[in-house]
Design an enzyme around this catalytic site. Structure first.
Site, PDB file in Angstrom:
ATOM      1  N   LYS A  12     -54.228  72.462  85.830  1.00 34.31           N
ATOM      2  CA  LYS A  12     -55.390  73.235  84.864  1.00 34.31           C
ATOM      3  C   LYS A  12     -55.944  74.288  85.967  1.00 34.31           C
ATOM      4  O   LYS A  12     -56.070  74.340  87.145  1.00 34.31           O
ATOM      5  CB  LYS A  12     -56.600  72.229  84.589  1.00 34.31           C
ATOM      6  CG  LYS A  12     -55.768  71.109  83.547  1.00 34.31           C
ATOM      7  CD  LYS A  12     -55.689  71.775  81.953  1.00 34.31           C
ATOM      8  CE  LYS A  12     -54.324  70.900  81.435  1.00 34.31           C
ATOM      9  NZ  LYS A  12     -54.601  69.675  80.882  1.00 34.31           N
TER      10      LYS A  12
HETATM   11  C1  LIG Z   1     -54.674  68.455  79.928  1.00 30.60           C
HETATM   12  C2  LIG Z   1     -55.086  68.176  78.562  1.00 30.60           C
HETATM   13  C3  LIG Z   1     -55.583  67.168  78.071  1.00 30.60           C
HETATM   14  C4  LIG Z   1     -55.590  65.904  78.909  1.00 30.60           C
HETATM   15  O1  LIG Z   1     -56.031  66.113  79.993  1.00 30.60           O
HETATM   16  P1  LIG Z   1     -55.740  64.829  81.115  1.00 30.60           P
HETATM   17  O2  LIG Z   1     -56.572  65.318  82.435  1.00 30.60           O
HETATM   18  O3  LIG Z   1     -54.263  65.107  81.603  1.00 30.60           O
HETATM   19  O4  LIG Z   1     -55.994  63.475  80.744  1.00 30.60           O
HETATM   20  C5  LIG Z   1     -56.202  67.050  76.796  1.00 30.60           C
HETATM   21  N1  LIG Z   1     -56.056  68.169  75.856  1.00 30.60           N
HETATM   22  C6  LIG Z   1     -55.292  69.266  76.306  1.00 30.60           C
HETATM   23  C7  LIG Z   1     -55.284  70.609  75.388  1.00 30.60           C
HETATM   24  C8  LIG Z   1     -54.854  69.499  77.690  1.00 30.60           C
HETATM   25  O5  LIG Z   1     -54.313  70.489  78.199  1.00 30.60           O
END
Ligand SMILES: *Cc1c(COP(=O)(O)O)cnc(C)c1O
Length: 361
Positions: free
Chosen positions: A183
């Site tokens: 991210k």
């Molecule tokens: C990354 C992501 C999640 C989940 O996040 P995690 O930290 O991997 O649990 C949920 N929704 C979207 C759109 C994401 O990109």
């Protein structure tokens, strides 16, 4: 060909400051949720324009807690996009609620009109996803939620730093973030709920920590351990300070791609002029699946990684197929014809030129 330096689709952008921050925590002896988590929450609330922030172990738990915080549970329906990471629907399902999928529009985000058509007697919440960092139509969703008395919870996991109509997302109500390794802002794993509702914030904070009450070791409910560590928070504080720099590099690379493809056979998802898209992914649409696949192969041969986010819409995933959702043809088309190219801040000027050259070829 063999001497081409590979360009990955994502790469964490850490420097000596993140390293020093982790070392300091390790040497401090305070590893579990403490002052650094609180400092990260405060800084994050401020950065997103929200009054409260609650740090969690990851984005999935952040969404799960936000839903519980808004009172969502068994028997409820929650309208969301099928074009998202499956975690969005999983967090909804884990509360006991049922995800209801509405089709996307040309922005690849949930179409507010599709969402409106799905509102029924059991609907309790709408969860728009800011896919790839491109803000969803929050004005329309806010009106819809107000008119029908629904909770509005933004899945902003891909959209840290984004703005809708110039406004940071935390000013628009509850939002959840992920700090997973790929991210825009990462702590390895991590998540955050931001909200302007004091009751939602305190329910999330309590449930994250075994539903603690104001009396030590007296618990109000069956809670969870969804805490963030001090190591994660220490990294997050540094990353947050660098977020503007990270976002502007992503946006400048995206602008270069926009120009490069403006007269090509590639299209791109629509972006509202007044929004700040933070380009978690830079996504292209191709005329058809065959063009998509040959283009990806040519990029791969040039050591340029690509990805499809996401190749199977959630309503077609095995655990959700049996819900027999309404068809979502736009999401299904996008899953066949879109793909993403590297846009992370470690994509160098030379890398961008290499990518553009292959796309033009
Ligand atoms: C990354 C992501 C999640 C989940 O996040 P995690 O930290 O991997 O649990 C949920 N929704 C979207 C759109 C994401 O990109």
């Amino acid at each position: 060909m063999s001497e081409l330096r590979p360009i990955p689709i994502s790469r964490p952008h850490f420097g000596p400051e993140e390293e020093a921050a982790v070392l300091e925590v390790m040497r401090s002896g305070q590893l579990a949720q403490g002052a650094r988590v609180e400092a990260f929450e405060q800084a994050f609330a401020q950065a997103t324009g929200a009054q409260y922030a609650v740090a969690t172990a990851n984005g999935t738990t952040a969404l799960f807690l936000a839903l519980l915080g808004h009172g969502i549970g068994a028997g409820d329906e929650v309208i969301t996009s099928p074009l998202t990471f499956i975690a969005t629907a999983n967090a909804i399902s884990q509360t006991g609620a049922r995800p209801v999928f509405g089709d996307v529009d040309d922005s690849l985000n949930l179409n507010p009109r599709a969402a409106a058509a799905l509102i029924g007697p059991r609907t309790r919440a709408i969860v728009p996803v800011h896919l790839h960092g491109n803000p969803a139509e929050m004005d329309a969703f806010t009106r819809l939620a107000e008119r029908h008395g629904l909770a509005l919870i933004q899945d902003a996991c891909q959209a840290v730093g984004a703005r809708f109509d110039g406004r940071p997302l935390g000013t628009l109500g509850t939002a959840v973030y992920s700090f997973y390794a790929t991210k825009n802002l990462t702590t390895g794993e991590g998540g955050m709920v931001v909200t302007n509702d004091a009751a939602v914030a305190s329910r999330c904070a309590s449930l994250r920590h075994q539903a603690y009450s104001s009396t030590p070791y007296l618990h109000d409910a069956i809670g969870y351990n969804f805490r963030m560590t001090e190591m994660q928070a220490a990294i997050g504080i540094v990353q947050l300070r660098r977020l503007d720099e990270i976002t502007s590099r992503r946006r400048s690379t995206a602008n270069l791609y926009n120009e490069a493809i403006s007269h090509s056979r590639f299209a791109r998802p629509t972006v509202r002029r007044s929004d700040v898209h933070v380009y978690y992914q830079y996504t292209l649409r191709t005329p058809d699946e065959a063009t998509r696949d040959t283009t990806r192969r040519r990029l791969d041969q040039a050591a340029i990684a690509t990805g499809v986010y996401y190749p199977v819409p959630v309503h077609q995933q095995p655990p959700y197929r049996d819900l027999r959702s309404e068809p979502c043809p736009n999401a299904e088309d996008a899953a066949r014809d879109m793909f993403s190219i590297p846009v992370h801040p470690l994509v160098s000027d030379d890398d961008r030129d290499r990518i553009v050259a292959v796309l033009a070829g």
